[in-house]
Design a protein around this motif. Structure first.
Motif, short mmCIF file in Angstrom:
data_model
loop_
_atom_site.label_atom_id
_atom_site.label_comp_id
_atom_site.label_asym_id
_atom_site.label_seq_id
_atom_site.Cartn_x
_atom_site.Cartn_y
_atom_site.Cartn_z
N LYS A 74 0.84 -1.20 0.00
CA LYS A 74 0.00 0.00 0.00
C LYS A 74 0.88 1.25 0.00
CE LYS A 74 -3.73 -2.18 2.58
NZ LYS A 74 -4.27 -2.40 3.92
N PRO A 75 0.42 2.32 -0.67
CA PRO A 75 1.24 3.53 -0.67
C PRO A 75 1.30 4.17 0.72
CG PRO A 75 -0.84 3.88 -1.84
CD PRO A 75 -0.80 2.44 -1.46
N GLU A 76 2.47 4.69 1.05
CA GLU A 76 2.64 5.35 2.36
C GLU A 76 3.58 6.55 2.17
OE1 GLU A 76 4.40 2.16 4.71
OE2 GLU A 76 6.40 2.87 4.18
N PRO A 77 3.42 7.58 2.98
CA PRO A 77 4.34 8.72 2.84
C PRO A 77 5.74 8.34 3.32
CG PRO A 77 2.83 9.07 4.68
CD PRO A 77 2.41 7.79 4.02
N ALA A 78 6.74 8.67 2.53
CA ALA A 78 8.11 8.34 2.93
C ALA A 78 8.62 9.41 3.89
CB ALA A 78 8.99 8.29 1.69
N VAL A 79 9.39 8.95 4.86
CA VAL A 79 10.00 9.91 5.81
C VAL A 79 11.45 10.08 5.38
CG1 VAL A 79 10.51 10.36 8.24
CG2 VAL A 79 8.48 9.03 7.63
N VAL A 80 11.71 11.21 4.70
CA VAL A 80 13.05 11.46 4.15
C VAL A 80 13.54 12.83 4.63
CG1 VAL A 80 14.44 11.56 2.04
CG2 VAL A 80 12.37 10.18 2.09
N PHE A 81 14.80 12.88 5.03
CA PHE A 81 15.40 14.15 5.45
C PHE A 81 16.65 14.43 4.61
CE2 PHE A 81 13.14 12.64 9.17
CZ PHE A 81 12.51 13.79 9.64
N LYS A 82 16.82 15.71 4.30
CA LYS A 82 18.06 16.15 3.65
C LYS A 82 19.04 16.48 4.76
CE LYS A 82 16.46 19.48 0.95
NZ LYS A 82 16.40 20.63 0.03
N ALA A 83 20.24 15.90 4.72
CA ALA A 83 21.26 16.27 5.70
C ALA A 83 22.04 17.44 5.11
CB ALA A 83 22.18 15.09 5.95
N VAL A 84 22.00 18.59 5.73
CA VAL A 84 22.59 19.79 5.12
C VAL A 84 23.61 20.46 6.02
CG1 VAL A 84 20.62 20.32 3.61
CG2 VAL A 84 20.65 21.20 5.93
N VAL A 85 24.55 21.13 5.34
CA VAL A 85 25.48 22.03 6.02
C VAL A 85 25.41 23.33 5.24
CG1 VAL A 85 27.86 22.45 6.70
CG2 VAL A 85 27.01 20.12 6.63
N LYS A 86 24.88 24.36 5.84
CA LYS A 86 24.72 25.66 5.16
C LYS A 86 24.09 25.50 3.77
CE LYS A 86 28.54 27.98 7.47
NZ LYS A 86 29.90 28.44 7.35
N ASP A 87 22.97 24.90 3.67
CA ASP A 87 22.20 24.70 2.43
C ASP A 87 22.83 23.69 1.47
OD1 ASP A 87 20.35 26.42 3.38
OD2 ASP A 87 21.09 28.16 2.28
N LYS A 88 24.01 23.18 1.80
CA LYS A 88 24.62 22.17 0.92
C LYS A 88 24.22 20.78 1.42
CE LYS A 88 28.96 20.35 -0.69
NZ LYS A 88 30.19 19.85 -0.15
N VAL A 89 23.70 19.99 0.48
CA VAL A 89 23.26 18.64 0.87
C VAL A 89 24.49 17.73 1.00
CG1 VAL A 89 21.87 16.65 0.19
CG2 VAL A 89 21.07 18.95 -0.35
N VAL A 90 24.65 17.15 2.19
CA VAL A 90 25.80 16.25 2.40
C VAL A 90 25.34 14.80 2.53
CG1 VAL A 90 27.30 17.99 3.44
CG2 VAL A 90 25.72 16.69 4.90
N GLY A 91 24.06 14.58 2.49
CA GLY A 91 23.56 13.21 2.58
C GLY A 91 22.05 13.17 2.74
N TRP A 92 21.56 11.95 2.87
CA TRP A 92 20.11 11.74 3.03
C TRP A 92 19.87 10.75 4.15
CZ3 TRP A 92 16.98 14.61 -0.15
CH2 TRP A 92 17.58 15.18 -1.26
N ALA A 93 18.81 10.97 4.86
CA ALA A 93 18.42 10.00 5.89
C ALA A 93 16.95 9.67 5.68
CB ALA A 93 18.63 10.58 7.28
N PHE A 94 16.61 8.41 5.75
CA PHE A 94 15.20 8.04 5.57
C PHE A 94 14.83 6.90 6.51
CE2 PHE A 94 17.50 5.40 2.53
CZ PHE A 94 16.91 4.16 2.68
N LYS A 95 13.53 6.80 6.72
CA LYS A 95 13.04 5.74 7.60
C LYS A 95 12.68 4.52 6.75
CE LYS A 95 9.19 4.69 10.63
NZ LYS A 95 7.87 5.10 11.07
N ALA A 96 13.10 3.37 7.20
CA ALA A 96 12.74 2.12 6.50
C ALA A 96 12.14 1.17 7.53
CB ALA A 96 13.99 1.49 5.89
N VAL A 97 11.19 0.38 7.08
CA VAL A 97 10.52 -0.55 7.99
C VAL A 97 10.73 -1.99 7.50
CG1 VAL A 97 8.31 -1.17 9.07
CG2 VAL A 97 8.78 1.21 8.49
N GLY A 98 11.15 -2.84 8.40
CA GLY A 98 11.33 -4.26 8.07
C GLY A 98 10.39 -5.10 8.91
N SER A 99 10.10 -6.28 8.43
CA SER A 99 9.20 -7.16 9.16
C SER A 99 10.03 -8.15 9.98
CB SER A 99 8.32 -7.90 8.14
OG SER A 99 7.38 -8.67 8.81
N GLY A 100 10.16 -7.88 11.27
CA GLY A 100 11.04 -8.67 12.13
C GLY A 100 10.39 -9.91 12.69
N PHE A 101 11.08 -10.53 13.64
CA PHE A 101 10.61 -11.78 14.25
C PHE A 101 9.41 -11.51 15.15
CE2 PHE A 101 10.91 -15.01 17.67
CZ PHE A 101 10.78 -16.14 16.89
#
Lengths: 210, 206
Positions: A74-101
């Motif tokens: 099913k479609p779900e909103p992704a939780v994504v963040f831009k990692a920035v230093v003074k407006d420069k993007v240095v990376g990305w962080a996002f939430k991922a969900v796994g189906s555990g035990f």
């Protein structure tokens, strides 16, 4: 018929009224505290992401939300963040969900600015068995993802490959195959979707048209 | 329960004495042992759990006492559970909003207050047949007794398990911390010894 209705009302009016009152009380509490709980969750996620992308000064949510397919399709909103230093993007962080035990495993995943290399992952929430599945929080397993290419991962059994090699082959935790699979499955599920969406929005370079 | 010539005051005194000593849930009636064993590795979580139980006990006692005249035997337990579950959820949401770290430390044990026998016991034995003020006093006394018991075990376990109390070093740093005190085995042993000591004191008085 009318007699039955009278009996029903006489016997259950208190239960129905109490259920309504309790429902209202819970709805009001949830409305009052919900935003704060959500803020705490976001704060925890960005704090963990800061450990994955230490050079980042700030984590900014995307201006326009993007949608991905969840594990259930099913479609779900992704939780994504831009990692920035003074407006420069240095990376990305996002939430991922796994189906555990035991339950779902919530992860935060760090990726470099061009979305080509993982900086690692951390566990936001999990109910995996202590001593077994919860070893996904340990350096042995997490270390295999730090620096690995942000592409499809293959999980192999314990001893089938060298865990110290940083590549797309991940060595499972002995005695915790389901938890190990959940992490790899979460990566394989979210990484390509997010990469494609971010490329479409022009936020990261396109592999075919750099 | 005894009634005294001054009527209500005697009932209140009895309620307080029962909650804090005679029918103390953890040491007197051996009720609520799941959180007693699970969250007493340190004082902070034990105190938080105790405060949550006090909140739920008082609120559910208030609601059950207000409803007592309309209670029907076959929906009685259903109503108690509905009431308790509502206040436990509110306590859980409050912790998640204002004490997120503690909420994670306590994990499932806050939602599990729903099945804490102490609360349904007081709803059935006290609030369903007593007035509002007496039910509140009873909830406060029983909740406080429960909290004192949890904190007693937690103080012993935290000091012996870490040498610290409220993150302050209280034992000499040369003291070898007993790691087992932070584990389930430490919970069972401490509970057993404290319970044995209390029973010994009770028998001595008799």
């Amino acid at each position: 018929m009318l007699d039955n209705l009278k009996i029903f009302v006489r016997e259950s009016w208190l239960l129905v009224t109490a259920a309504l009152l309790c429902g209202l009380l819970l709805a009001a509490t949830n409305a009052a505290l919900g935003p704060r709980i959500q803020m705490n969750k976001t704060l925890k996620l960005t704090n963990l992401a800061a450990g994955l992308l230490p050079e980042a000064k700030n984590f900014v949510p995307l201006p326009e939300p993007i949608e991905v397919k969840g594990l259930d399709g099913k479609p779900e909103p992704a939780v994504v963040f831009k990692a920035v230093v003074k407006d420069k993007v240095v990376g990305w962080a996002f939430k991922a969900v796994g189906s555990g035990f035991a339950d779902k495993i919530d992860l935060v995943v760090g990726v470099d600015a061009s979305f080509n290399k993982l900086t690692g992952y951390d566990v936001v929430a999990s109910s995996e068995t202590p001593g077994f599945g919860d070893q996904i929080k340990d350096a042995y397993y997490r270390g295999q993802f730090a620096g690995a290419p942000a592409e499809r991962f293959n999980l192999v059994g314990f001893g089938a490959a060298n865990a110290a090699d940083i590549d797309s082959t991940i060595v499972a935790i002995s005695g915790a195959t389901i938890s190990s699979t959940a992490v790899v499955q979460a990566m394989n599920h979210y990484l390509p979707q997010l990469k494609e969406q971010l490329q479409q929005k022009g936020l990261i370079p396109n592999d075919n048209n750099p | 329960m005894t009634t005294t010539p001054d009527g209500q005051t005697g009932l209140y005194k009895d309620a307080v004495a029962n909650g804090l000593w005679r029918e103390m849930p953890v040491f007197g009636m051996l009720l609520g042992t799941c959180p007693t064993l699970a969250v007493t590795a340190a004082v902070k979580p034990a105190l938080t759990m105790g405060l949550c139980v006090i909140f739920v006990l008082v609120c559910s006692n208030i609601m059950v006492s207000l409803m007592r005249k309309g209670l029907r035997p076959h929906v009685r337990i259903l109503l108690f559970t509905l009431t308790i579950a509502t206040f436990v959820t509110i306590a859980d949401l409050f912790l998640r909003a204002y004490q997120p770290v503690m909420s994670e430390t306590l994990g499932p044990y806050v939602p599990l207050i729903i099945v804490n026998c102490v609360i349904i016991w007081r709803a059935e034995a006290r609030a369903s047949n007593s007035g509002l003020i007496l039910s509140i006093v009873d909830g406060l006394a029983m909740g406080t007794g429960f909290t004192i018991a949890l904190c007693t075990l937690a103080v012993i376990r935290e000091i012996l398990g870490t040498g610290r109390l409220f993150e302050i070093q209280v034992l000499p740093t040369t003291f070898p911390a007993w790691a087992a005190m932070g584990m389930p085995v430490g919970a069972f042993l401490t509970y057993g010894f404290v319970l044995g000591f209390i029973n010994f004191m009770k028998r001595k008085r008799v």
